[in-house]
Design an enzyme around this catalytic site. Structure first.
Site, PDB file in Angstrom:
ATOM      1  N   CYS A 100       0.377  64.772  32.777  1.00  0.00           N
ATOM      2  CA  CYS A 100       0.141  65.387  31.462  1.00  0.00           C
ATOM      3  C   CYS A 100      -1.320  65.782  31.321  1.00  0.00           C
ATOM      4  O   CYS A 100      -2.191  64.924  31.102  1.00  0.00           O
ATOM      5  CB  CYS A 100       0.540  64.417  30.357  1.00  0.00           C
ATOM      6  SG  CYS A 100       0.280  65.072  28.691  1.00  0.00           S
ATOM      7  N   CYS A 103      -2.818  65.156  27.861  1.00  0.00           N
ATOM      8  CA  CYS A 103      -3.022  63.724  27.593  1.00  0.00           C
ATOM      9  C   CYS A 103      -4.268  63.193  28.308  1.00  0.00           C
ATOM     10  O   CYS A 103      -5.057  62.432  27.745  1.00  0.00           O
ATOM     11  CB  CYS A 103      -1.821  62.913  28.059  1.00  0.00           C
ATOM     12  SG  CYS A 103      -0.242  63.402  27.364  1.00  0.00           S
ATOM     13  N   ASP A 104      -4.446  63.586  29.575  1.00  0.00           N
ATOM     14  CA  ASP A 104      -5.447  62.951  30.433  1.00  0.00           C
ATOM     15  C   ASP A 104      -6.598  63.860  30.874  1.00  0.00           C
ATOM     16  O   ASP A 104      -7.515  63.400  31.554  1.00  0.00           O
ATOM     17  CB  ASP A 104      -4.761  62.406  31.693  1.00  0.00           C
ATOM     18  CG  ASP A 104      -3.701  61.365  31.364  1.00  0.00           C
ATOM     19  OD1 ASP A 104      -3.863  60.664  30.347  1.00  0.00           O
ATOM     20  OD2 ASP A 104      -2.725  61.253  32.115  1.00  0.00           O
TER      21      ASP A 104
END
Length: 267
Positions: A100, A103-104
């Site tokens: 992701c 997300c990261d």
């Protein structure tokens, strides 16, 4: 199985859920579970084999032989990331390997990264990371991309994105964290982050024939969580939707719960 904590348990650190910056994914899932238990929610662990229509609603048949009678069902089995199945992928999951980018991505600011895939998700991830990372390699096993031609044009205009086609990943290397990837032809690409974007697999095997699915296998339902099947609601990543993150899953859960309560009140 995530033992009640959900797929968030796969994330070593979550930074995109409001109020819990930098929290471990498993710990966040445990907080969700503990909160639910404090409000009287009962948890059961097990695997569902199938759903059957019953006289009063639905019968949930479990692998341990247990049968649960219920008037409604909220299905929230989620979707799992498709993996490369190469050496080093599991070893470095959460240690440089991510599924992701939104997300990261922030963890790799000013660092070199690799995005693997040829669809819209991989191309969007490459563009997103190009605004954070010093260098992004977009690696695709074919010569042509499946994603949007306009997105590909934007990618080609980015000076810090390098496209690598007709290339397959042989392994992911590193010591305690990722140091790069090696292609099948022996070429090594140095990078501290590897973003795998080769698709998702919705967990809908148990509801085939029960719920309407789209061509990719996701349950067709609007934001209320209502499906075309009476008394059956869905929430989270298993639903056909544009964005799959914790915050949208939480929203789905609230909508589905309210929809189910309203449906029950009219029965």
């Amino acid at each position: 199985m995530y033992y009640g904590t959900g797929q968030v348990a796969e994330s070593s650190q979550v930074d995109n859920y409001l109020g819990f910056a930098g929290i471990n994914g498993y710990k966040l899932g445990e907080k969700f579970r503990e909160h639910a238990i404090s409000l009287g929610v009962e948890f059961k662990s097990g695997e569902v084999n199938e759903f059957e229509v019953s006289e009063n609603g639905w019968k949930v048949l479990c692998s341990n032989g247990e049968s649960i009678e219920t008037k409604t069902v909220i299905y929230a089995a989620g979707a799992k990331h498709r993996h490369l199945e190469v050496e080093g992928e599991d070893t470095f999951a959460g240690k440089g390997v991510s599924y992701c980018a939104t997300c990261d991505g922030a963890f790799f600011k000013d660092k070199e990264t690799v995005v693997i895939g040829g669809g819209n998700t991989a191309m969007d991830d490459a563009l997103y990371l190009s605004d954070l990372c010093s260098k992004v390699y977009l690696v695709h096993r074919r010569s042509e991309f499946r994603g949007s031609a306009k997105t590909l044009e934007r990618i080609r205009e980015k000076e810090n994105i390098e496209i690598v086609t007709d290339a397959k990943i042989a392994r992911i290397e590193g010591d305690t964290t990722v140091s790069g990837v090696v292609l099948e032809d022996g070429t090594k690409i140095n990078a501290e982050g590897v973003f795998v974007a080769v698709g998702m697999i919705p967990q809908t095997e148990k509801v085939k024939g029960v719920l309407e699915l789209d061509e990719s296998g996701y349950v067709i339902a609007d934001e209320t969580g209502k499906t075309k099947t009476e008394g059956f609601f869905v929430a989270g990543d298993v639903r056909k939707k544009a964005l799959r993150q914790i915050v949208t899953a939480v929203s789905d859960g609230a909508n589905a719960a309210v929809s189910a309560a309203e449906w029950l009140s009219h029965q």
